[in-house]
Design a protein around this motif. Structure first.
Motif, PDB file in Angstrom:
ATOM      1  N   THR A  41     -36.835  21.690   0.285  1.00 30.31           N
ATOM      2  CA  THR A  41     -38.015  21.753   1.169  1.00 30.31           C
ATOM      3  C   THR A  41     -38.117  23.128   1.825  1.00 30.31           C
ATOM      4  N   ILE A  42     -36.980  23.658   2.253  1.00 28.64           N
ATOM      5  CA  ILE A  42     -37.012  24.958   2.941  1.00 28.64           C
ATOM      6  C   ILE A  42     -37.276  26.093   1.955  1.00 28.64           C
ATOM      7  N   ALA A  43     -36.597  26.057   0.807  1.00 33.30           N
ATOM      8  CA  ALA A  43     -36.711  27.187  -0.134  1.00 33.30           C
ATOM      9  C   ALA A  43     -38.001  27.144  -0.949  1.00 33.30           C
ATOM     10  N   VAL A  44     -38.463  25.960  -1.297  1.00 35.09           N
ATOM     11  CA  VAL A  44     -39.602  25.863  -2.224  1.00 35.09           C
ATOM     12  C   VAL A  44     -40.933  25.681  -1.481  1.00 35.09           C
ATOM     13  N   ILE A  45     -40.904  25.066  -0.282  1.00 36.55           N
ATOM     14  CA  ILE A  45     -42.166  24.855   0.449  1.00 36.55           C
ATOM     15  C   ILE A  45     -42.296  25.842   1.616  1.00 36.55           C
ATOM     16  N   ASN A  46     -41.291  25.868   2.494  1.00 34.58           N
ATOM     17  CA  ASN A  46     -41.427  26.674   3.720  1.00 34.58           C
ATOM     18  C   ASN A  46     -41.433  28.179   3.477  1.00 34.58           C
ATOM     19  N   MET A  47     -40.408  28.665   2.761  1.00 30.00           N
ATOM     20  CA  MET A  47     -40.277  30.117   2.604  1.00 30.00           C
ATOM     21  C   MET A  47     -41.504  30.750   1.915  1.00 30.00           C
ATOM     22  N   PRO A  48     -41.989  30.175   0.811  1.00 30.17           N
ATOM     23  CA  PRO A  48     -43.166  30.789   0.182  1.00 30.17           C
ATOM     24  C   PRO A  48     -44.395  30.797   1.080  1.00 30.17           C
ATOM     25  N   SER A  49     -44.545  29.742   1.911  1.00 31.16           N
ATOM     26  CA  SER A  49     -45.736  29.717   2.762  1.00 31.16           C
ATOM     27  C   SER A  49     -45.633  30.782   3.850  1.00 31.16           C
ATOM     28  N   PHE A  50     -44.418  31.043   4.358  1.00 33.08           N
ATOM     29  CA  PHE A  50     -44.232  32.125   5.327  1.00 33.08           C
ATOM     30  C   PHE A  50     -44.590  33.466   4.690  1.00 33.08           C
ATOM     31  N   LEU A  51     -44.074  33.689   3.474  1.00 32.52           N
ATOM     32  CA  LEU A  51     -44.336  34.976   2.814  1.00 32.52           C
ATOM     33  C   LEU A  51     -45.822  35.144   2.511  1.00 32.52           C
ATOM     34  N   ILE A 110     -48.828  24.667  -4.246  1.00 36.17           N
ATOM     35  CA  ILE A 110     -47.973  24.902  -5.421  1.00 36.17           C
ATOM     36  C   ILE A 110     -46.524  24.533  -5.085  1.00 36.17           C
ATOM     37  N   GLY A 111     -46.110  24.855  -3.865  1.00 25.80           N
ATOM     38  CA  GLY A 111     -44.755  24.517  -3.434  1.00 25.80           C
ATOM     39  C   GLY A 111     -44.524  23.014  -3.438  1.00 25.80           C
ATOM     40  N   LEU A 112     -45.523  22.268  -2.938  1.00 28.17           N
ATOM     41  CA  LEU A 112     -45.378  20.799  -2.914  1.00 28.17           C
ATOM     42  C   LEU A 112     -45.311  20.224  -4.323  1.00 28.17           C
ATOM     43  N   ILE A 113     -46.156  20.750  -5.215  1.00 28.36           N
ATOM     44  CA  ILE A 113     -46.138  20.256  -6.596  1.00 28.36           C
ATOM     45  C   ILE A 113     -44.775  20.544  -7.230  1.00 28.36           C
TER      46      ILE A 113
END
Lengths: 261, 261
Positions: free
Chosen positions: B84-94, B185-188
């Motif tokens: 959840t942190i690496a695939v959803i959170n981090m990309p959305s921050f970037l 995309i992260g959620l998928i």
């Protein structure tokens, strides 16, 4: 304009030293040439204005000078260094205020100042930086909660925080109230040792602050000289009249002209 | 004509204080974004509690000496926290930093946008440790979970799983043009990997062909590797290979496609 003449006097003693050189700069995008063969030499200690209508190529030009965009053709030198190849050196002497740049929104003004101070070897004192732009009372306010004008002032403080030798200011006082504008102008006027590039739509600002001005139209420099020389060349009473006469266009107050290219 | 470049400028990079300030800034951004903490900390905990109270046999002892909950559920929950942190959170921050031009602003300072990326990874790794600590604390306190029998192997798997999931996260960040698309995309990616990795039931319940696919994906590989660590068995080479390959492929894709603006 006594302040401008003081600046001119300070500059003249160093006028033989070139701080920034742009040689035959060209920037092409797929269907548009944004900058078309621009050459400049900007002296150490000079405040140099870049004026132009929306889409004229002003922002693209300064972004190439700052090393944010790679020229399609031509070269840039800041203090003799290539801003792309000598990035680590150039960034130490360069301060940039970008048009519409955002910050970490959840950080306070003071936290942002502390963050940006940490990047430079000899930064301004944090309180001095906030006081310089009248934001001491907003030190604990998050960036997201600042007004547009306050964000702009903080952005200017962060551009100057590293005590840079070369300062690029894109739309310096757009959105500021008259009092804040005068405060910022006084801050810029105090930068006698620094080379300043000022991109602006505000004619009064350019007249007051700049030793020389380049008028840019359709990606080319169409006139270059002191504000007085430009007025005389166009036979105009004001710089705005000179601008209209030389470019055949009105200057617009809108922002974000060519930054989206 | 002479140039101020006659003055020598050392190519100085920002030092430890800058790294500390940038990491602090990222930590403050993360902590002050309360909503952003709910999913990575809350979702795995919710799944742990729901699964633990839904089945009667979670405290049943397996021949290896650990409970069903420790062997089957905790590896999934730990991997969920990482994903959840690496695939959803981090990309959305970037993606948000890219959209709001924070990365662009940093690019004109001696600090590079890459420093921000590293600081973001450090902070998200701390989030992973906190998330795992919270989930594990609840599992021990309320459901009698045990520590992995091989803590060193578990730590190595944790690092490899983080590298693999950050690899996936960097691919998401690289192909997402906006913050909203990064979340979508992260959620998928997250649900696709998690569904094939045991989030909704053991991988053994999947059809054979999907089991084969799952075995070559980082989520299922991380879960299986953690299971081996829990019972002090050697982690199969295929698990290590998949985790390392995911990290390498993610880094390669990011190097080719990631744009700072």
């Amino acid at each position: 304009m006594p302040v401008a003449s003081e600046k001119t006097g300070a500059m003249s003693s160093r006028s033989s030293r070139i701080a920034i050189t742009a040689d035959r700069l060209v920037k092409r995008y797929k269907k548009k040439t944004a900058v078309n063969d621009i050459s400049l030499e900007i002296h150490h200690g000079e405040t140099f204005g870049i004026l132009g209508a929306n889409g004229a190529g002003k922002t693209t030009t300064v972004e190439m000078l700052a090393g944010l965009r790679t020229p399609t053709e031509g070269t840039v030198r800041i203090w003799g260094l290539d801003p792309l190849a000598d990035r680590a050196r150039v960034r130490q002497i360069l301060g940039v205020q970008l048009q519409q740049a955002y910050m970490h929104g959840a950080l306070t003004a003071r936290e942002l100042v502390d963050l940006y101070r940490s990047f430079y070897p000899n930064p301004l004192d944090a309180e001095q930086a906030l006081a310089m732009v009248d934001l001491l009372d907003k030190a604990k306010t998050k960036f997201d909660n600042l007004s547009g004008g306050q964000m702009q002032r903080l952005s200017i403080a962060l551009a100057l925080i590293g005590q840079p030798q070369v300062v690029i200011l894109d739309e310096l006082t757009t959105g500021l109230d008259p009092r804040a504008r005068r405060r910022i102008w006084a801050t810029i006027e105090a930068l006698e040792e620094q080379t300043v590039i000022l991109v602006s739509h505000a004619m009064d600002e350019v007249e007051r602050l700049c030793n020389r001005v380049a008028l840019i139209d359709a990606g080319r420099i169409i006139a270059l000289g002191s504000p007085q020389e430009l007025r005389e060349k166009a036979g105009a009473a004001t710089l705005e009249d000179a601008f209209v006469s030389l470019t055949g266009k009105q200057i617009h107050d809108e922002e974000n002209e060519d930054s989206t290219l | 004509m002479t140039s101020p470049a006659d003055t020598h400028i050392e190519p100085r990079r920002p030092g430890a204080v800058a790294w500390l300030r940038l990491t602090q800034a990222e930590a403050r951004m993360t902590v002050r974004d309360t909503a952003g903490l709910v999913v990575p900390l809350g979702l795995p905990l919710l799944i742990l509690v729901m699964q633990a109270i839904s089945f009667d046999d979670v405290n049943q002892q397996l021949p290896s000496g650990v409970t069903v909950l420790s062997y089957y559920l905790l590896p999934v929950v730990v991997t969920l926290v990482i994903a959840t942190i690496a695939v959803i959170n981090m990309p959305s921050f970037l993606a948000m930093y890219r959209k709001t031009k924070v990365l662009r602003r940093l690019a004109v300072t001696p600090a590079s946008p890459a420093m921000l990326l590293v600081a973001q990874m450090v902070v998200s790794f701390i989030q992973v440790l906190v998330g795992i600590g919270v989930a594990y604390g609840v599992a021990v306190l309320f459901f009698g979970a045990s520590l992995p029998q091989s803590p060193l192997t578990a730590a190595a798997v944790l690092l490899a799983a983080c590298a693999a999931m950050y690899g996936v996260g960097m691919i998401v960040a690289s192909v997402s043009p906006t913050p909203n698309s990064a979340v979508a995309i992260g959620l998928i990616a997250f649900f696709g990997l998690a569904a094939l990795g045991g989030m909704f039931g053991p991988v053994e319940n999947l059809p054979d062909s999907l089991q084969q696919v799952a075995g070559w994906l980082p989520f299922a590989s991380a879960v299986e590797a953690f299971q081996h660590a829990w019972v002090a068995e050697a982690v199969p080479a295929q698990n290590w290979t998949v985790l390392v390959l995911s990290a390498v492929v993610g880094a390669a894709v990011a190097a080719a496609l990631f744009r700072w603006e």
